[in-house]
Design an enzyme around this catalytic site. Structure first.
Site: not given
Length: 577
Positions: A278, A353, A510
């Site tokens: 990732d 985040k 991704d």
């Protein structure tokens, strides 16, 4: 249930045109345009030669053969039959309604009505989730006795690839990923056994995936008894696998890993598990590469380090520093000093985040405020709603300041892209560009025209796209859409290179997947392709295309870029990990 676009039992038809490829008989289009006329015309006008790299990548993704992991599916079935409410499966029972109060007190009755409204909302959401799970399980049971099946892929208007079957696919939730595995198995080998252990650690929450690679291997080796127990008695034993962030994927790895470790020759055990690599806050990785930004590159693992840099913790630390400084100030002169004192003990990576993740999508102050407000409300550590709102306003302001400091190059490129889009959209033109793989992109944001038709029974409203573009939407959407077109190009380039190297490949934007034994090769390929992509003058080409398309318009100069050496990516173990 009638699900027309099922996975295919034979490889998909190779793409050769806008509507030529994919399924054998069902209508298939290479791009999901959702009725955007200018976008579909642009793709139809592009020559087959121009679109060949995109077609080749979609054929590669569509030729990956999958099968159902029957052992994981049987555990899902048992939990679902038992009422759900375990391992991210929704509860099959509705929430019961509160009893109506036996009083005329309006305040009490208002409170009861709000509770009833909340329960109704929760039950509607549960019903929707149950329908979703039933669809996924219906497809899994229909395919479980097949030797293998395939997912034809197409792209959205930005060039990101998706499976055309919508329910049970590897882009889906943990349940989907847990019950899907590669149909072709490969022996683990020495490196595969190590990567399977790392993969298990990556599936855990609590910062395990932020350890060094050796630290992740050690985590797995310290839990061998739990892994064996999870594989042998998933529901009757200690249920350690349920502690994972992705429990069903964790269970699948536990089963494969326990088989390998118990074997006299672990390296020869066949593995069907897709092991993920990732990106590390991938949108910011693309911005750092575009801007050759040394500080940003270090924050998102474009350069080598002893352990992975955690961009969320980095921003949280910077936010905390600012708040500690503000907390020392005099509240009479600086009213936010009081909020800073309240928030100092609340700042952590979780608080910031979501804002950091969405910063590459052009998150606004209001969006950041609402995200942080939700996190603060979940914790219940700050007083009433008005206090939470004030604290969220201040925290959002500080977080965006910290982001601007750490990712100055990203901000300047984002601003430049937005300015270019505004200039083009002000001429009532949609923003157009061509991805590095030759896919033409036209942003589809036009004002919607409404036409009313009165009948004796009702009034019908017909909607259609007008020729008038939405200037603000064209501007705000361009930076994230452009970055998505670049990450889609990187994934496609990697997919084709992996096929040529003999690797099985699957990709989720991704996150790149292959067999455990091939992860080292995949890592090498994806880094080489990233460097290859960004060694081309992407922003220069974009500006030139704008100047050719709109010769009468004046565009701002390209933003200044740093001196980061792209080839450092080749030596960075945590770029994708």
């Amino acid at each position: 249930m009638v699900i027309p676009y099922m996975p295919m039992l034979v490889p998909p038809v190779k793409w050769t045109g806008y509507d030529k490829g994919g399924h054998l008989y069902l209508p298939s289009y290479v791009m999901r345009t959702h009725g955007a006329r200018q976008q579909s015309e642009a793709v139809k006008r592009a020559s087959q030669n121009q679109l060949r790299p995109v077609f080749e990548a979609l054929d590669t993704l569509g030729n990956t053969k999958w099968r159902i992991n029957k052992r994981v599916l049987s555990v899902v079935d048992r939990i679902w039959a038992g009422g759900g409410c375990l391992a991210d499966l929704v509860d099959r029972d509705d929430v019961s309604f509160p009893e109506e109060p036996d009083t005329e007190d309006e305040a009490v009755r208002t409170k009861w009505r709000w509770k009833v409204k909340s329960v109704k909302k929760e039950n509607r959401e549960r019903h929707s989730q149950r329908c979703d799970i039933e669809l996924k399980l219906a497809v899994a049971h229909r395919m479980k006795n097949e030797e293998g099946f395939f997912y034809p892929h197409n792209v959205d208007f930005r060039g990101r690839a998706y499976p055309m079957h919508p329910h049970l696919n590897h882009l889906g939730s943990d349940i989907c990923r847990g019950v899907l595995e590669f149909a072709a198995g490969r022996p683990l080998g020495e490196s595969g056994l190590r990567w399977l252990k790392i993969h298990l650690a990556n599936l855990f929450a609590g910062g395990v995936d932020k350890l060094s690679l050796d630290g992740r291997v050690a985590f797995t080796e310290n839990h061998l008894d739990d892994i064996f127990d999870s594989a042998d008695k998933p529901l009757e034993g200690r249920r350690w696998w349920l502690n994972a962030e992705d429990p069903f994927q964790c269970l699948a790895v536990c089963i494969n890993l326990s088989e390998a470790i118990r074997s006299s020759s672990p390296e020869t055990i066949i593995s069907h598990i897709p092991v993920h690599q990732d990106g590390s806050c991938n949108g910011l990785q693309h911005y750092a590469a575009l801007g050759r930004d040394k500080l940003g590159a270090a924050a998102v693992n474009l350069v080598a380090g002893e352990k992975p840099a955690d961009v969320y913790s980095g921003i949280a630390a910077r936010v905390l520093d600012i708040m500690k400084r503000d907390a020392q100030r005099d509240p009479a002169e600086f009213p936010d000093a009081v909020r800073a004192r309240v928030l100092v003990n609340q700042v952590d990576r979780k608080l910031v985040k979501q804002t950091v993740m969405t910063s590459v999508y052009g998150v606004t102050y209001i969006g950041a405020r609402d995200q942080i407000k939700r996190r603060l409300k979940e914790r219940g550590a700050i007083g009433d709603d008005s206090e939470i709102f004030g604290a969220a306003c201040y925290a959002a302001k500080v977080t965006l300041t910290a982001l601007g400091e750490m990712f100055e190059a990203a901000r300047s490129i984002m601003t430049w892209l937005g300015e270019c889009a505004k200039i083009i959209a002000s001429e009532n033109e949609p923003v157009r560009w061509t991805t590095p793989l030759g896919l033409p992109v036209v942003q589809p944001y036009h004002k919607i025209g409404r036409h009313f038709i009165k009948t004796s029974l009702q009034i019908l409203t017909l909607q259609r796209e007008t020729d008038k573009v939405m200037v603000k939407r064209q501007r705000t959407a361009f930076p994230p859409n452009f970055i998505h077109s670049l990450d889609g190009s990187h994934m496609m380039m990697t997919a084709v290179a992996c096929r040529r190297a003999g690797l099985n490949f699957a990709g989720v934007h991704d996150s790149y997947w292959t067999h455990a034994c091939d992860v080292d090769k995949l890592n090498s390929i994806l880094r080489e392709k990233f460097v290859e992509l960004y060694e081309t003058p992407i922003l220069e080409n974009l500006l030139e295309s704008f100047q050719i398309s709109y010769p009468t318009l004046s565009f701002p100069r390209l933003p200044e870029r740093g001196d980061f050496d792209l080839r450092d990516v080749l030596e960075s173990p945590y770029f994708f990990n």
